[in-house]
Structures are given as C-alpha cells and as structure tokens.
Design an enzyme around this catalytic site. Structure first.
Site, PDB file in Angstrom:
ATOM      1  N   SER A 411       0.824  -1.208   0.000  1.00 16.26           N
ATOM      2  CA  SER A 411       0.000   0.000   0.000  1.00 16.26           C
ATOM      3  C   SER A 411       0.859   1.259   0.000  1.00 16.26           C
ATOM      4  CB  SER A 411      -0.945   0.005   1.206  1.00 16.26           C
ATOM      5  OG  SER A 411      -0.286  -0.418   2.356  1.00 16.26           O
ATOM      6  N   HIS A 432      -3.450  -3.195  -5.588  1.00 16.66           N
ATOM      7  CA  HIS A 432      -3.736  -2.688  -4.245  1.00 16.66           C
ATOM      8  C   HIS A 432      -5.208  -2.937  -3.924  1.00 16.66           C
ATOM      9  CE1 HIS A 432      -4.011   0.964  -1.354  1.00 16.66           C
ATOM     10  NE2 HIS A 432      -3.724  -0.133  -0.701  1.00 16.66           N
ATOM     11  N   GLU A 444      -6.946  -0.899  -7.011  1.00 14.77           N
ATOM     12  CA  GLU A 444      -6.053   0.097  -7.582  1.00 14.77           C
ATOM     13  C   GLU A 444      -4.899  -0.676  -8.222  1.00 14.77           C
ATOM     14  OE1 GLU A 444      -4.845   4.471  -5.755  1.00 14.77           O
ATOM     15  OE2 GLU A 444      -4.752   2.739  -4.477  1.00 14.77           O
ATOM     16  N   ASN A 482      -4.684   6.539  -1.217  1.00 16.94           N
ATOM     17  CA  ASN A 482      -4.108   6.829   0.092  1.00 16.94           C
ATOM     18  C   ASN A 482      -3.352   8.149   0.126  1.00 16.94           C
ATOM     19  OD1 ASN A 482      -5.224   4.648   1.271  1.00 16.94           O
ATOM     20  ND2 ASN A 482      -3.399   3.367   1.238  1.00 16.94           N
TER      21      ASN A 482
HETATM   22  P1  NAI Z   1      -0.890  -9.070   7.965  1.00 16.49           P
HETATM   23  O1  NAI Z   1       0.160  -8.844   8.958  1.00 16.49           O
HETATM   24  O2  NAI Z   1      -2.296  -9.228   8.419  1.00 16.49           O
HETATM   25  O3  NAI Z   1      -0.534 -10.358   7.083  1.00 16.49           O
HETATM   26  C1  NAI Z   1       0.724 -10.599   6.534  1.00 16.49           C
HETATM   27  C2  NAI Z   1       0.913 -12.094   6.467  1.00 16.49           C
HETATM   28  O4  NAI Z   1       2.097 -12.401   5.743  1.00 16.49           O
HETATM   29  C3  NAI Z   1       1.070 -12.744   7.841  1.00 16.49           C
HETATM   30  O5  NAI Z   1       0.054 -13.720   8.004  1.00 16.49           O
HETATM   31  C4  NAI Z   1       2.445 -13.347   7.803  1.00 16.49           C
HETATM   32  O6  NAI Z   1       2.544 -14.573   8.519  1.00 16.49           O
HETATM   33  C5  NAI Z   1       2.661 -13.547   6.326  1.00 16.49           C
HETATM   34  N1  NAI Z   1       4.062 -13.632   5.957  1.00 16.49           N
HETATM   35  C6  NAI Z   1       5.082 -12.869   6.397  1.00 16.49           C
HETATM   36  N2  NAI Z   1       6.224 -13.275   5.806  1.00 16.49           N
HETATM   37  C7  NAI Z   1       5.911 -14.307   4.995  1.00 16.49           C
HETATM   38  C8  NAI Z   1       6.667 -15.162   4.143  1.00 16.49           C
HETATM   39  N3  NAI Z   1       7.980 -15.033   4.025  1.00 16.49           N
HETATM   40  N4  NAI Z   1       6.019 -16.136   3.468  1.00 16.49           N
HETATM   41  C9  NAI Z   1       4.696 -16.284   3.587  1.00 16.49           C
HETATM   42  N5  NAI Z   1       3.944 -15.524   4.396  1.00 16.49           N
HETATM   43  C10 NAI Z   1       4.545 -14.547   5.093  1.00 16.49           C
HETATM   44  O7  NAI Z   1      -0.753  -7.887   6.912  1.00 16.49           O
HETATM   45  P2  NAI Z   1      -1.875  -7.331   5.947  1.00 16.49           P
HETATM   46  O8  NAI Z   1      -2.610  -6.261   6.609  1.00 16.49           O
HETATM   47  O9  NAI Z   1      -2.598  -8.471   5.327  1.00 16.49           O
HETATM   48  O10 NAI Z   1      -0.963  -6.624   4.830  1.00 16.49           O
HETATM   49  C11 NAI Z   1      -0.345  -7.360   3.795  1.00 16.49           C
HETATM   50  C12 NAI Z   1       0.029  -6.397   2.707  1.00 16.49           C
HETATM   51  O11 NAI Z   1      -1.144  -5.760   2.225  1.00 16.49           O
HETATM   52  C13 NAI Z   1       0.949  -5.282   3.142  1.00 16.49           C
HETATM   53  O12 NAI Z   1       1.822  -4.990   2.089  1.00 16.49           O
HETATM   54  C14 NAI Z   1       0.003  -4.113   3.408  1.00 16.49           C
HETATM   55  O13 NAI Z   1       0.613  -2.872   3.271  1.00 16.49           O
HETATM   56  C15 NAI Z   1      -1.004  -4.346   2.304  1.00 16.49           C
HETATM   57  N6  NAI Z   1      -2.328  -3.755   2.528  1.00 16.49           N
HETATM   58  C16 NAI Z   1      -2.933  -3.826   3.748  1.00 16.49           C
HETATM   59  C17 NAI Z   1      -4.203  -3.280   3.928  1.00 16.49           C
HETATM   60  C18 NAI Z   1      -4.908  -3.385   5.241  1.00 16.49           C
HETATM   61  O14 NAI Z   1      -5.926  -2.688   5.423  1.00 16.49           O
HETATM   62  N7  NAI Z   1      -4.457  -4.214   6.158  1.00 16.49           N
HETATM   63  C19 NAI Z   1      -4.899  -2.589   2.831  1.00 16.49           C
HETATM   64  C20 NAI Z   1      -4.202  -2.645   1.574  1.00 16.49           C
HETATM   65  C21 NAI Z   1      -2.952  -3.174   1.445  1.00 16.49           C
END
Ligand code: NAI
Ligand code: 3HC
Length: 697
Positions: A411, A432, A444, A482
């Site tokens: 993001s 996104h 996006e 954003n």
């Molecule tokens: P989160 O922390 O909920 O999930 C991330 C997941 O990735 C975790 O379950 C973790 O165990 C896993 N992970 C970490 N390293 C890994 C690896 N080497 N191999 C496999 N899995 C691995 O984070 P979230 O919120 O889902 O964010 C993920 C991405 O999405 C980020 O780049 C964030 O900026 C983006 N994003 C988040 C939004 C939100 O509202 N939370 C909205 C839009 C984009």
C-alpha cells in the site's frame, strides 16, 4: 429483413420475429425505438403473421433506455409511445428474454402479452442506481405483475432478480435452458387459439386491497439504507400511485416524479459514476488488441488480513488458488478466517452449503513457495517491509513460470524498487486491494515504470473477472487513494487543533453521505498502522516534520489507543456492542497541542469543516493529475466511491468540486492557504483549469 440498422425482422412459420440490433447491450436509442414501432406496423399489416416474438440480438435483450441520450431533447417516439404501440398490438406478442433485460427493456417486455426467458437471464429495474425511477410504466406495470412487495423491493433496490424468482413472482411465464427462439415460437403458437391475451395495464388483482403500511415500512428501510438519497423514496411514491390511481393517472404520476429525479444532482452524479467506472477501463496508450494473458490459477503469498480476502476473490469466480504462509500455524489461522467468512455468508442464507464446499475446495494451503511454479498470477501480501518484499520477489522470480504476472499488494512501497529485485520487471505490477479484500470493490492497479502493456491489460481484465472495479494508478507515494486520504486526515487533525470537535468533524462527513468520518475510519483501520509508517518515514528522513502536524495521532498510539481493536481510539467502544462513545479527553488533547503549537482556537462551522476536507481531497487529486499519476479526474472519483465509502450520489470528490464550481473552490483554497500554506500546495493544473474556464476531463 432490416427495418433500419437498429431493428431487423423475419417471419418464420407465420410468426414475426422482431430483433433489436444495437450492440453492445441493445440500449433503446432513438433508432431502435423508431425501428420497433415501424417493424410492428409492418408485421401488423402482414396478413400472414399471426403472432410476434420480440427479441434482442447479441448478448442481451434491451438493457434499458440509452443513458447517453439523457439530458438531450427526446426524439419521438419516446419509450412510453413504443410500449403503448406494443401493448395495443392486435397480434399477440411474447418477449423472449436473455442477458439483462433491465430498465426500459423490462418495461418494454411488460408491455408485451407474455414473457419467456433463458434461465441465465437477470431482470430488473435498476433506475434508482442512476438516481431516477422507472419512467416507462415500470412502477405501474411491475406491481400489477409481481405484487406490491416484490415491485417495491426490485424498484427501490435496483437489484435484478433471477428467472426462478421471476417465474415465481409472475414476471415471466416460462424458462428455457437454450434454443430461445424455437421455444418462444412454440410458446406463442400455443397461445394463438386464445381469443384474448393478457394486457398487464388492464389487470388489478395484485394491487387491490393493499395495506398502506407497507409503503411506510419500505420508506423507513430506505431512509436508513440509502441515507441522503431521494430517488428510492420517489420510487415508493410512484409504486403507491399504482394502488390509488387508475393506470393512466398512475403513469402521469410516474412521469411527474421521473422528471423531478431526472434533473437532480443525485442523478447526474450517479450517471457520471456509471460512465466513469467504464471509462476507467480504457487506458489511452494500451490498444484494445493488446494480448491478454489468460489466468486460470493463482497464488497468494501471506494469508493475513489481506491475503485471505484476496484468495477468496479468486475462489469466488472458480479460479483455483494456493495460499502460502511461512508456518503451519499462520496458515491454519488464515484458512480458519477464510472458512469463517464463508460460513457467515452461509448462515445469512446467501450461500449454499455445496457452494461453500466448492469454494473451499478451490483454496489450497501451502507452507513453501514451490507451488507457485505452475500458476498464472502471484499476489504477494506479506508484511509491509521493503527488505522482505524484495526477498520474496527474488524468490518468486526464480520459481514462477514464464508469462506469470507478479503482483504486490503493497500500500505504500515503491513498485519499481520491488520490480528491480526480479529479472522481469515488465511482469511486476501493483494490485492494491482494499480491506476487507473480499468485500471492497476497488482494485487500484499500480503501473511501474517497466510494467508491460500486456501485463497491465491482463491485470485490468483479471480485476473485472474477479468482480472488482479497477482503476489504473501511477507509482507515487500512496498511489491515488491513500495519497489523497493522507491529506484529508491531516486536514481533519488541523481542524481539531484549531477548535472543531472530533465528533463534529465526523458528523459533518457522515451527514454528507460518507460511511464514516475520518476519525471513526482511523479507529476502524487501526491508528497504529499509520503510526508505524510515520515512525519508519521519520527514521528514514523521508519527510520533513511539517508533514506530521498531527501530534495527537501519535500521542493516542503511545497511550495504546489503537482504535476499535483496543476498545479505545479517538472514541471509546463498548466491548460487546461496538457502540462508540465520545471521549472529551481527546478534544482536550487537541486543545493542549494547539496551545503548545501556538494555534489560535475558534469556533469552526460545519461548512468550513466540509469544504476544507473536500478541497483537501480535490487539491491533492489535482496534484496527482498534474504529475500524471492518475489518468483522469473521473478515475479519482471511482477510486473514492469504491474504495473509501464516498457517497456515489455526490459523484466523487472531483465531480463534487466541479459541480460546486472550480473557480469558487480555488478561491476558498486560496483563503485556507493564508492560514496554513503547508497544507495547501499551489496546484498549477487547477489554476489553469480555472483560468481557462475548463472542466475536468
Ligand atoms: P498481515 O500482517 O495481516 O498479514 C501478513 C501475512 O504475511 C502474515 O500472516 C504473515 O505470517 C505472512 N508472511 C510474512 N512473511 C511471509 C513469508 N515469508 N512467506 C509467507 N507468508 C509470510 O498484513 P496485511 O494487513 O494483510 O498486509 C499485507 C500487505 O497488504 C501489506 O503490504 C500491506 O501494506 C497491504 N495492505 C494492507 C491493507 C490493510 O488494510 N491491512 C490494505 C491494503 C494493502
Ligand atoms: N445506455 C447507454 N449505454 C449503455 C447502457 C445504456 N443503458 N448500458 C450499457 N451501456 C454501454 C456502456 O457504457 C459500455 O460502453 P463502452 O463499451 O463504450 O464503455 C457498453 O455499453 C457495455 O457496457 P458494460 O461494460 O457495462 O457491459 P456489461 O456486459 O459488463 O454489462 C449491463 C451490461 C448489465 C447491461 C450494464 O451495462 C448495465 O448495467 N447497464 C445499465 C442498465 C441500466 O441501467 N438500464 C436502465 C437505464 S435507465 C432506463 O431504462 C430508464 C427507463 O425507465 C425510462
């Protein structure tokens, strides 16, 4: 035979077949209306013809009035005249439906004696989605066919129904799996012996003895569901007229209400939204013929908040998807959440058990990357850390097959920097998604400097396939949505420091029609998310301190007030009911900070709150356009309507400003700039528009 380019006819076994030929959706444009009336006349005069079938060529029966003709002088025959001609036909007519008979299309079908349909047909009166009401008898004929409750539900929601429902409600007579013309031919022949054929406007059994309470019940529902909207309420009034006026008077009432809606801002905004959404799919430098990579399988890396929802999007449309986590425990946790989300839908009766099982069977879990070697698209959704993302993309690059799209859900991070860690930056793109990713419609799509046209076109297509609304953005900090939201929230904090109460700021935005105000949104998303990014940016020296005027945003995180997840943020939340309560402490924190910064406090009225927040969005939107990170202002409107809960019926932040008058907007911005130059950067793009008296797009 051709009557004009838009309508053709033929006669088979003494049955005349009138065919609409106006691709892509057989909109009822002037030539179609004229062709329909003339063709019917010819078939009426043809002694051999005993009955008539009305059908649409191509992918659908008539999908409604031609929206692009709205606002222009009507060329006769108008749709009501066409429908009258069909209803008065001496020869029986069956409308043979397929695709999406919507709006004027369904109204025309209801002017025929009979309706039959292919089972995949979706029928509806979606006019309220355009801020109008059915204007060609729909509010008078549908209640007569389907009853008041069904008519109210269809017309006020605009949501189409399937053929099973239509058959049960009496809207259609028969359903076929295929061979529509052959079946319609048999159907109409089976009716030829009858002396009289049903005419919808002459029936009244389903609209007699109606308890008026039903209209009040619907009005109450609507006021809550479509807060601020007028057309659904006018629709109720029009349907009510079918019960207390005769058909002709009812039609007059419908027309009167239709005209009110037709000239409204609500309608022009929603029509702007309709065309903008479609316009967003067109990328000027990417020709229509660009090769589309087929996507039949997917992998999502990271099954956290976003990854799980993203995977569901693929499964929902039948694309098998593997979700990959770095440990069995994280995978189990993520898969449980996916299952829980689906079961929630099942418990609400919106998904069958077998559908649930089918969807779950399409989602496979894994704890290593090997399984990505066969998929057509990989979406990375791991933690938001550049080092980790780059490491992931290096590994993905080694395993993914040729032509695989490598997408990141980042993001905030630089897509080009991520792409550099692969040997194929042309295949790297940003996708996104918005949270919750299985619900929010916006996608996006972020174009890196090396992303190929093929990959962009294919990702846009993929977005449509998984039922998202795509908008192409450039690779700037925060992309479109954003980057603007950041300025909007900053403005909200500045207002609070200058004297506006947090609850008043949220109230003004809510009353305007947004789903929530800025502080409530931050509490929902988690105040700690932005706090961590700010801390990182500060450490990296990415921005000067002026960007972080909001001391309170940091202070509440230091107090552990992350928002709803900690029951405290800008508001206090009831643990059980999630009901929010104002906390005067927060306003006092803003007051204290204002004192420390030497910001004078004053009363700020609702108008200033609304305009400062609205123009903060618009000014940033103009900067984004100026720098070329969005293709058009209307793309920004689509981004806000589908990703941020901006009221569609206000047309989006750019259109709203344009409706208000860009000259006045600029004058107000110049006034605001005097007090706070940092927050209102001068935008030559906006200044030029005003100088040249031009509009967006
Ligand atoms: P989160 O922390 O909920 O999930 C991330 C997941 O990735 C975790 O379950 C973790 O165990 C896993 N992970 C970490 N390293 C890994 C690896 N080497 N191999 C496999 N899995 C691995 O984070 P979230 O919120 O889902 O964010 C993920 C991405 O999405 C980020 O780049 C964030 O900026 C983006 N994003 C988040 C939004 C939100 O509202 N939370 C909205 C839009 C984009
Ligand atoms: N009038 C004019 N153009 C229309 C149109 C309409 N009613 N419906 C669709 N189009 C155009 C779209 O703008 C698009 O043009 P583009 O290719 O240049 O961008 C093209 O047709 C194809 O449309 P979609 O991409 O939306 O095609 P889909 O296959 O995805 O969807 C659809 C088809 C479900 C019919 C969808 O287009 C739709 O919902 N259309 C609007 C239907 C509608 O609202 N009808 C009621 C109109 S108001 C009315 O009838 C008033 C009456 O009561 C008097």
């Amino acid at each position: 035979m051709s009557n004009n380019q838009a309508v053709e006819y033929e006669v088979i076994e003494n049955i005349g077949i009138i065919k609409g030929m106006n691709p892509p959706v057989n909109a009822l444009s002037y030539l179609v209306r004229k062709g329909l009336v003339n063709t019917l006349k010819e078939l009426t005069n043809n002694q051999k013809v005993e009955g008539i079938i009305l059908i649409g060529d191509g992918k659908t029966f008539f999908a409604g009035a031609d929206i692009s003709e709205f606002g222009k002088p009507i060329q006769e025959p108008d749709l009501n005249q066409v429908i009258n001609t069909f209803e008065e036909s001496e020869k029986p007519i069956v409308a043979a439906l397929h695709g999406t008979p919507l709006g004027g299309g369904l109204e025309l079908a209801m002017g025929c004696n009979y309706r039959v349909a292919l089972s995949s047909t979706k029928l509806g009166l979606p006019e309220v989605k355009l801020g109008i009401i059915p204007g060609a008898g729909g509010t008078q004929r549908l209640p007569r066919l389907a009853g008041i409750e069904k008519a109210l539900s269809m017309i006020t929601s605009g949501i189409p129904i399937n053929t099973k429902d239509a058959l049960k409600s009496g809207v259609i007579e028969e359903i076929y799996e295929d061979a529509l013309i052959a079946n319609a031919l048999n159907f109409i022949k089976s009716k030829l012996h009858l002396e009289r054929h049903p005419i919808v406007s002459k029936t009244s059994d389903k609209i007699s003895n109606i308890d008026n309470q039903i209209f009040e019940v619907f009005s109450k529902k609507i006021e809550k569901k479509y807060r601020g909207r007028k057309s659904p309420l006018y629709a109720i009034e029009a349907v009510k007229a079918s019960t207390n006026l005769d058909f002709t008077e009812g039609l007059k009432k419908e027309r009167e209400l239709f005209k009110i809606c037709h000239g409204s801002k609500e309608s022009s905004s929603l029509i702007h939204m309709f065309f903008s959404e479609r316009q967003a799919l067109k990328i000027p430098d990417i020709p229509k013929e660009t090769k589309i990579l087929s996507i039949n399988s997917a992998a999502v890396i990271g099954c956290g908040t976003m990854g799980g929802g993203i995977a569901m999007n693929f499964a929902n449309v039948g694309i098998p998807v593997v979700v990959i986590e770095n440990s069995q425990a994280s995978l189990d946790k993520g898969m449980k959440i996916i299952e829980k989300n689906y079961l929630n839908t099942v418990s609400k009766g919106r998904m069958s058990e077998s559908d649930f099982k089918n969807k779950m069977s399409l989602i496979r879990g894994a704890t290593n990357l090997d399984s990505i070697s066969s998929v057509d698209v990989v979406v990375e959704a791991v933690f938001e850390e550049m080092t980790l993302k780059k490491e992931m993309f290096e590994r993905i690059d080694k395993l993914a097959k040729e032509n695989c799209i490598l997408a990141t859900n980042t993001s905030t991070l630089d897509i080009d920097e991520i792409a550099e860690s692969t040997s194929r930056p042309a295949y790297v793109i940003g996708t996104h998604f918005f949270s919750p990713a299985n619900v929010m419609k916006l996608l996006e799509i972020v174009r890196g400097k090396n992303t190929s046209k093929e990959v962009i076109a294919s990702t846009m297509k993929l977005a449509k396939n998984i039922k998202k609304v795509p908008v192409l953005a450039g690779n700037c900090d925060g992309f479109i949505g954003n980057r603007m939201f950041h300025e909007y929230v900053r403005q909200a904090h500045a207002l609070a420091e200058e004297g506006a109460k947090v609850a008043d700021i949220d109230r003004v935005i809510y009353e305007f029609g947004w789903a929530m105000g800025p502080f409530a949104v931050n509490d929902l998303a988690g105040n700690d998310v932005g706090w961590r990014i700010r801390k990182r940016h500060k450490k990296e020296g990415k921005y000067d301190n002026l960007r972080y005027t909001s001391t309170v945003a940091d202070q509440i995180c230091e107090l552990g007030r992350y928002g709803q997840k900690t029951d405290r943020g800008f508001y206090i939340y009831d643990t059980q009911t999630r009901q929010k309560q104002i906390d005067p402490e927060i306003d006092m924190m803003f007051e204290k900070v204002a004192k420390e910064k030497g910001i004078p406090r004053r009363n700020i009225d609702d108008n200033e709150i609304l305009h400062r927040l609205s123009w903060a969005l618009l000014n940033t939107g103009c900067m984004i356009l100026q720098e070329g990170f969005a293709l058009r202002a209307s793309d920004i409107d689509v981004t806000y309507a589908y990703g941020y809960g901006y009221p569609h019926w206000r047309g989006g932040p750019m259109q709203y400003g344009q409706d208000y008058g860009l000259k006045k907007v600029l004058e107000e911005i110049e006034g605001f700039r005097e007090n706070n130059p940092d927050m209102w950067p001068k935008c030559s793009y906006l200044e030029e528009l005003v100088k040249e008296n031009k509009k967006f797009n």
